[in-house]
Structures are given as C-alpha cells and as structure tokens.
Design an enzyme around this catalytic site. Structure first.
Site, short mmCIF file in Angstrom:
data_model
loop_
_atom_site.label_atom_id
_atom_site.label_comp_id
_atom_site.label_asym_id
_atom_site.label_seq_id
_atom_site.Cartn_x
_atom_site.Cartn_y
_atom_site.Cartn_z
N LYS A 112 0.84 -1.34 0.07
CA LYS A 112 -0.06 0.12 0.06
C LYS A 112 0.83 1.34 0.01
CE LYS A 112 -4.34 -1.60 2.23
NZ LYS A 112 -4.95 -1.62 3.14
N LYS A 192 -5.33 -11.37 -5.72
CA LYS A 192 -6.80 -11.42 -4.89
C LYS A 192 -7.81 -10.43 -5.40
CE LYS A 192 -6.10 -8.45 -1.02
NZ LYS A 192 -6.09 -7.82 0.32
N LYS A 195 -10.83 -4.58 -2.86
CA LYS A 195 -11.89 -3.47 -3.02
C LYS A 195 -11.05 -2.27 -3.83
CE LYS A 195 -13.48 -3.87 1.74
NZ LYS A 195 -12.73 -3.50 2.93
#
Ligand code: TYM
Length: 326
Positions: A112, A192, A195
């Site tokens: 991130k 994966k 969102k």
C-alpha cells in the site's frame, strides 16, 4: 463463559464476494455459539486518501450491508471503531512494545505504501488492528488469508505483553474458511479480489445487480484447455470459480467437477453466475429494506455497550503497566 470473537472490515469502496466468502460468512455463523463483536474499522480506512462526505456515507453503507448479510444486533455487538477511544489508547501502549523492524516487514504496508504514499497511520495500521482484537480480549478472529500476517503480529504482541506485564491477553486464534480464504480477481486469478482494484470487472460487489454480475462472470478470465477441473497450478481461473460455485451452491467441489467437467467453460461460467445471483439476491433485498436511521441507532447502541466493556478491560491493562488510577 462463552468464548469471544472479534473481527473488522474497512468501510472503503464496495464490499465484494471475497469479503463474504473469506470472512463475513464466518462472522454470521459464529454468532450461533460465541460472544461476537464486529467492527466497521473507520480509523483504519483513514490511512488512504479519502473525501469526508463520501467517507461518512461509506461508513453507514458498510454498517447497513453488514446487517443485510446477517450480522444480528440482538446477538452481536456491532459498532464503529472510532466511537470507542479505547482502541486508540491500546494502540499507543502496544506500539511501545513493537519493534520497528517487525513493522517494516508487513507485506500489506509495503504494497500500500507504494500506491498511496507513506504516512504513519499506514505504517502503524497493524498495531491498531492488534489493539482492536486485544482490547476485547478475544479468543478467535475470523478473517481471510490476507490478514494472516497481521494476526501473527497480534499473537506476538499478546505474548510479549503477557510476558512483560503478566497474563492479561488470551492469544487469539485465526479462523479461516476451508474454501475461499483467498478469493481471486475475476480478471487476474493470480491476484486477490480487492476493493481497491482499479477494474470493477475484477470483483463481484455484494450489491451488484444480476445482469451486471452475469456479465462479470461471462468475461471472467479462464485458463487454456476446455476441461473444468480443480487444479490451482494449471487452472487458477477455473479453480477460483469452482470455489465460488461450491460456496454459493452449497455443493462439494468434486460433485461440481463431475457434473461440469465436459460442459465447456461458457456453460460452466453461466451456472456459477446463477448460483451467485441466487445467493446475493436476499442480501440485496435486505439492504434495500433497511432504514438509515435504524442503522444509525443500532450503531450508537453498539458503541455505548462496547465503551463499557472496553473500559473494563482497559482498566486491567492500565493496572498491569502501572497506569492505574491509584
Ligand atoms: P478488509 O476490510 O480488507 O477485509 C475484510 C475481510 O474480508 C477478507 N477478504 C478476503 N477474503 C477472501 N478473499 C479475498 N479476496 C478477500 N478480500 C478481503 C479479509 O481477510 C477480512 O477478513 N485489516 C482488516 C480489517 C481489520 C480487522 C481488525 C480484521 C481491522 N481490525 C481486527 C480483523 C480483526 C482489513 O483491512 O480487512
């Protein structure tokens, strides 16, 4: 005393079937026998850029969706993390026993930080997650595979705290489903479902309309060959769809492979889509029927009770580290 369970979900973007299969389904099931505590982790969601007005709506919509999925306020404590300041207090205490090197090894941070820019919140994110869990002294945490490393850190911090200050925290177990602990993107079965993926076609939203959903399954990336078989090395796309099919149809993977081995990918994908449409329809209906004011009331009531419980637990923690009131 019943064993306690805690889990949380971030109110960012739109919830998808990975969240449901990997975690929320266990949240709902565990209500049967455990003392369950569930959280909309709004403080965690502030670690990536956000717009305050949108954020407010996302928090409420996430709470609403959790209720629609089956979190039952009569059996579970449900609240917004930010409404119980004890989470932040325990984060500070735990951060004083956490090594910086250990935090630098967190893979989600590394991923991130590259995308969203660095900030201290993102760096200490896993300590807040450990505090969420430990503040309620829970025994088990239902999460998907991607949270495994954070759970390990939590267990490690509980042990370290206990060995330094006395037995305060149970060391919590991670609960993952047998299938679907890692639901993959429909567009790239090696990544994966997430969102934050820029491609909406990569994920199936819990509130997607049936036609949108059918289209996403039609365009799902599959593998070479024609045979439907369960083999993550050779056929990751089909294996991912088989796991979803098994979850939503409530049928074993072997049974599905027997039926669809030679059906062709097209027919197989539409059968998966129909099973998912059927599984999500009641959630969409309940979501539509819920009233925002009612959701807000449930969340306020949850926070009130959670504050009382967290305060009681934190008194013990403060006492243990020498921060007692007297
Ligand atoms: P979050 O909001 O990313 O995801 C919520 C839950 O969904 C699971 N999940 C998946 N499971 C299977 N396949 C996928 N593709 C998939 N994507 C997401 C996640 O594993 C998670 O269980 N850090 C946490 C939130 C959190 C938390 C906590 C969880 C904060 N404090 C305390 C447990 C306990 C997170 O970002 O989850």
């Amino acid at each position: 005393m019943r064993q306690r369970v805690f889990s949380g979900i971030q109110p960012t973007g739109r919830l998808h079937i990975g969240n449901l299969v990997g975690a929320l389904n266990n949240w709902v099931r565990m209500q049967e026998q455990y003392d369950t505590i569930y959280n909309v982790v709004d403080l965690h969601a502030m670690t990536v850029p956000f717009d305050p007005d949108e954020f407010k709506k996302s928090r409420l919509n996430t709470a609403r969706l959790l209720l629609a999925v089956g979190v039952d306020p009569a059996r579970s404590l449900l609240y917004y993390q930010s409404q119980v300041p004890h989470h932040a207090e325990l984060t500070w205490i735990l951060s004083t026993i956490t090594g910086i090197g250990q935090m630098e090894r967190m893979t989600q941070f590394k991923e991130k930080a590259g995308r969203a820019g660095q900030n201290m919140g993102l760096f200490s994110y896993p300590i807040l997650m450990a505090a969420d869990i430990l503040v309620h002294r829970v025994h088990a945490v239902p999460v998907g595979d991607d949270q495994a490393q954070h759970l390990e850190l939590t267990r490690h911090l509980a042990e370290r705290f206990n060995s330094r200050f006395g037995e305060v925290f149970p060391v919590p177990e991670r609960i993952t489903p047998e299938i679907g602990a890692r639901v993959m993107s429909l567009q790239d079965p090696t990544a994966k479902m997430s969102k934050s993926d820029h491609s909406d076609a990569s994920r199936v939203g819990l509130l997607d309309e049936p036609d949108v959903l059918r289209k996403k399954f039609r365009s799902a990336v599959t593998d070479s060959g024609r045979e439907v078989s369960y083999d993550w090395d050779q056929k990751p796309g089909i294996s991912n769809l088989l796991e979803l099919f098994s979850f939503f149809a409530g049928r074993g993977i072997d049974d599905l492979v027997d039926e669809y081995a030679d059906a062709g990918y097209g027919a197989f994908k539409s059968a998966v889509a129909e099973a998912v449409v059927e599984g999500l329809t009641p959630i969409r209906t309940r979501y539509r029927d819920l009233d925002d004011a009612e959701v807000a009331r449930i969340m306020e009531k949850g926070a009130l009770e959670a504050r009382t419980r967290a305060e009681k637990s934190m008194r013990g923690v403060r006492e243990a580290v020498g921060l007692g009131a007297r």
